[in-house]
Every structure is written in C-alpha cells, then in structure tokens.
Design a protein around this motif. Structure first.
Motif, short mmCIF file in Angstrom:
data_model
loop_
_atom_site.label_atom_id
_atom_site.label_comp_id
_atom_site.label_asym_id
_atom_site.label_seq_id
_atom_site.Cartn_x
_atom_site.Cartn_y
_atom_site.Cartn_z
N ARG A 112 8.71 5.51 -2.51
CA ARG A 112 9.83 5.59 -1.59
C ARG A 112 9.66 4.56 -0.46
O ARG A 112 8.59 4.44 0.13
N TYR A 113 10.75 3.85 -0.17
CA TYR A 113 10.77 2.84 0.89
C TYR A 113 11.90 3.16 1.87
O TYR A 113 12.99 3.56 1.46
N LEU A 114 11.62 2.98 3.16
CA LEU A 114 12.67 3.10 4.17
C LEU A 114 13.33 1.72 4.30
O LEU A 114 12.65 0.70 4.24
N CYS A 115 14.67 1.71 4.48
CA CYS A 115 15.42 0.44 4.48
C CYS A 115 15.93 0.14 5.88
O CYS A 115 16.69 0.93 6.44
N CYS A 116 15.52 -1.00 6.43
CA CYS A 116 15.87 -1.35 7.81
C CYS A 116 17.38 -1.54 7.98
O CYS A 116 18.03 -2.18 7.16
N SER A 117 17.91 -0.98 9.08
CA SER A 117 19.34 -1.09 9.36
C SER A 117 19.71 -2.47 9.89
O SER A 117 20.89 -2.78 10.00
N VAL A 118 18.72 -3.29 10.24
CA VAL A 118 19.03 -4.63 10.79
C VAL A 118 18.54 -5.76 9.88
O VAL A 118 19.33 -6.61 9.46
N CYS A 119 17.23 -5.81 9.52
CA CYS A 119 16.69 -7.01 8.87
C CYS A 119 16.57 -6.88 7.35
O CYS A 119 16.08 -7.80 6.69
N ASN A 120 16.96 -5.71 6.79
CA ASN A 120 16.94 -5.49 5.34
C ASN A 120 15.55 -5.34 4.74
O ASN A 120 15.41 -5.20 3.52
N THR A 121 14.50 -5.35 5.57
CA THR A 121 13.15 -5.10 5.06
C THR A 121 13.06 -3.63 4.60
O THR A 121 13.68 -2.75 5.19
N GLN A 122 12.28 -3.41 3.53
CA GLN A 122 12.00 -2.03 3.10
C GLN A 122 10.50 -1.80 3.26
O GLN A 122 9.70 -2.67 2.94
N TRP A 123 10.12 -0.64 3.81
CA TRP A 123 8.70 -0.36 4.00
C TRP A 123 8.35 1.02 3.44
O TRP A 123 9.15 1.94 3.47
N HIS A 124 7.11 1.11 2.97
CA HIS A 124 6.70 2.29 2.22
C HIS A 124 6.53 3.54 3.10
O HIS A 124 5.99 3.47 4.19
N MET A 125 7.02 4.65 2.60
CA MET A 125 6.69 5.95 3.20
C MET A 125 6.61 6.98 2.07
O MET A 125 7.46 6.97 1.18
N VAL A 126 5.57 7.83 2.09
CA VAL A 126 5.40 8.80 1.00
C VAL A 126 6.63 9.70 0.88
O VAL A 126 7.39 9.87 1.83
N ARG A 127 6.81 10.27 -0.31
CA ARG A 127 7.99 11.10 -0.57
C ARG A 127 7.80 12.51 -0.02
O ARG A 127 6.71 12.93 0.33
N VAL A 128 8.93 13.23 0.05
CA VAL A 128 8.96 14.63 0.50
C VAL A 128 8.29 14.80 1.86
O VAL A 128 7.46 15.67 2.07
N LYS A 129 8.67 13.92 2.77
CA LYS A 129 8.15 13.94 4.13
C LYS A 129 9.31 13.52 5.02
O LYS A 129 10.04 12.59 4.66
N CYS A 130 9.51 14.20 6.15
CA CYS A 130 10.62 13.82 7.02
C CYS A 130 10.39 12.41 7.54
O CYS A 130 9.33 12.09 8.07
N THR A 131 11.42 11.55 7.39
CA THR A 131 11.27 10.15 7.82
C THR A 131 11.39 10.04 9.33
O THR A 131 11.14 8.98 9.90
N ASN A 132 11.79 11.13 9.99
CA ASN A 132 11.97 11.10 11.44
C ASN A 132 10.76 11.67 12.18
O ASN A 132 10.23 11.05 13.08
N CYS A 133 10.30 12.89 11.77
CA CYS A 133 9.20 13.52 12.51
C CYS A 133 7.94 13.66 11.67
O CYS A 133 6.93 14.18 12.14
N GLU A 134 8.00 13.21 10.40
CA GLU A 134 6.87 13.22 9.48
C GLU A 134 6.41 14.62 9.07
O GLU A 134 5.33 14.79 8.52
N SER A 135 7.23 15.64 9.34
CA SER A 135 6.90 16.98 8.86
C SER A 135 6.99 17.01 7.33
O SER A 135 7.81 16.31 6.73
#
Ligand code: ZN
Ligand code: ZN
Length: 309
Positions: A209-232
């Motif tokens: 899973r990659y998060l997609c930047c709202s400005v520069c179009n870069t995608q960066w890795h974040m593990v799945r089934v984890k809140c992308t905002n607070c990491e819970s």
C-alpha cells in the motif's frame, strides 16, 4: 456496506529493507494517464461533464509539464542532509517557490478556456487578472490547507499549476533522491497530505500500500490495515458503494474519526489516485453522513467543511 479486514498490518509485507519506499509515476504518463482515466470514468457517470472538464485540465497539466523550464533544485549536499535527517527537501511550507509555477498557471488557464462553461470562464478570467503577489498568497493558502475564505472556484486551477511545479521537481530528482520522512502520513518529498492510498500490483511493489501525494504525485509506502491519519491499527473498517466493483473503498478509523479512500489495482489496474477519487464522490457523501472527516484533500474538489484539521 462494511467489510472486515482479512489481513493484519504487516502480515503480507516483505522485510522493510526490500520495500521500495517511494514510487514516483513516470513524468510522461502521470497527467496523460489521469486524463484518459477521467474520460473512461465519465462514460455514463452522473458527473460526466465535470469529469470530462477535469480530463481537459489534466491534458493541460500534461502539456505544461512537458514544457516546464529549468529551475533551481536542491543541491546533492542538501538532499543528502535531508535524507539523513528524515526531512522532506521540497517542503511546500519552506521551499522557496519559483515563480515559474505562475507561467504554468497562465498556460493551463488558456488551454482550458475553450472547454469552460460560462461560469467557469468568469473564474478563469478572474484568475488572469490577478497579479503575481495575489497569486502567491493564493498558493500559500492552498498549500497550507487554509481553505476558509478561499475563492473555491479558482482553487483547482491554482492547485493544478502547483502540482506541475512540484511534480516537475519530484520527477526530475527521481525516487532515489528521497529518503523516508519522520512523519509517515505526510509526503516525504513535499510534506503534503495524501489524496488517497493505493494497493499496487506488479514488481517489488506488488500488494503493497502506498499513500498518494495530493500535490507532487509521489507515492510512499505505508503498511496496510492501519489508519493513515493517526496510525491506529484498531477500529479500521472498509466501506464501498454497493453497486461498484470494489476497486475504491473508504478506509475509516474509529480512533480519530477520519477516512481516506483506498484503491485496489488488482480489482482495476487503471485506478488513479485523483481521478477515481473525483468519480466516487458518492462515497464521500456516505462518509459525511456517518460523521467521518476526510484526512487528506483532493485539491480539485476542496470542501471547507469536510477536511479534518
Ligand atoms: Zn508530495
Ligand atoms: Zn485514525
């Protein structure tokens, strides 16, 4: 309709050293593919005219990126320092913005003018009359997420030009130039929040899973089934529109009360972080009704009320 996670965070991830941390879409494809996807999604869609106009805007972005001039970039020594300290080198808050983005804006405005409705044309004419200082303050407000009291009609065009400027820098420097960011839910290139996240297919990134930047179009890795905002990792649920393919879902978090859309390339290899987000506005309305706030903006559809602070 809710679905329960069938995997746990990190369960299917390879060892962290083998994960490509950053993926930057090819410069020649990013906006052209987005335009194509928008046209595909527009077929029979209730928001057909809007999506087709957004396709024109993506075409204009593609043309502006192709002719973007040479501009100052960070030196290799500065990049190395940023990598060592987990700092994004092209922060939208602190990087000295080159005025070249305003020339890209003028080009974009001229390109989309013929396809604009009379109301949109008024907005474009208003933008053409704004002076350089006013445009810089507009850009600063968008990049800071200060959407209150903003000219929301004009914001997508200013954002489109800023995307060109930052995408130009990210694609020129390349993925190897950047390191991990200490704050995992902000872009490691430019510190912006993500527009959506995507489960990629193929190559070393398969099923990651990659998060997609709202400005520069870069995608960066974040593990799945984890809140992308607070990491819970607790209280994560998935919602989708009943009649859809399931290629786009809302990933919600009970801990912080936010959601971000997640897209699955194995269900549809052509999903685009921005285009598919725009075409699934119904999912945002569903989340709004359930009291969840979006944790990252789509700069083409800014809503002052529905973005978590
Ligand atoms: Zn970015
Ligand atoms: Zn959360």
């Amino acid at each position: 309709m809710s679905t329960t996670p069938i995997i746990q965070p990190g369960q299917i991830e390879p060892p962290s050293g083998e994960i490509p941390f950053i993926y930057i879409p090819p410069r020649d494809n990013v906006f052209r593919d987005r335009a194509g996807r928008l046209r595909q999604l527009a077929e029979g869609h209730v928001m057909k005219d809007f999506l087709l106009f957004m396709a024109k805007l993506s075409d204009a972005q593609h043309a502006a990126l192709a002719t973007f001039p040479r501009i100052p970039l960070p030196t290799e020594a500065e990049m190395k320092l940023c990598r060592e300290h987990g700092m994004p080198p092209l922060s939208v808050q602190s990087w000295p913005r080159d005025i070249a983005w305003q020339a890209a804006l003028k080009k974009i405005v001229a390109d989309v003018m013929p396809a604009a409705t009379p109301d949109t044309r008024k907005i474009l004419l208003r933008l053409q009359e704004m002076d350089s200082i006013a445009l810089e303050s507009f850009a600063t407000a968008i990049l800071a997420g200060e959407f209150d009291e903003m000219d929301l009609g004009a914001a997508p065009f200013v954002a489109a030009a800023l995307q060109i400027y930052w995408t130009h820098m990210a694609t020129t420097l390349g993925a190897q130039a950047f390191g991990a960011n200490d704050i995992s839910n902000l872009c490691p290139v430019c510190t912006s929040p993500p527009v959506s996240s995507i489960i990629r297919i193929g190559g070393a990134e398969n099923a990651l899973r990659y998060l997609c930047c709202s400005v520069c179009n870069t995608q960066w890795h974040m593990v799945r089934v984890k809140c992308t905002n607070c990491e819970s990792t607790k209280g994560i649920s998935y919602y989708m529109i009943e009649s859809s393919s399931g290629a786009v879902k809302a990933e919600t978090c009970e801990e912080c009360g936010t959601y971000l859309k997640i897209m699955y390339m194995d269900k549809d290899p052509l999903v685009d972080p921005v285009a598919d987000d725009l075409a699934t506005l119904a999912l945002d309305l569903m989340m709004d009704e359930s009291g969840k706030l979006r944790s990252g903006p789509n700069l083409f559809l800014i809503s002052t009320s529905a973005i978590a602070a």
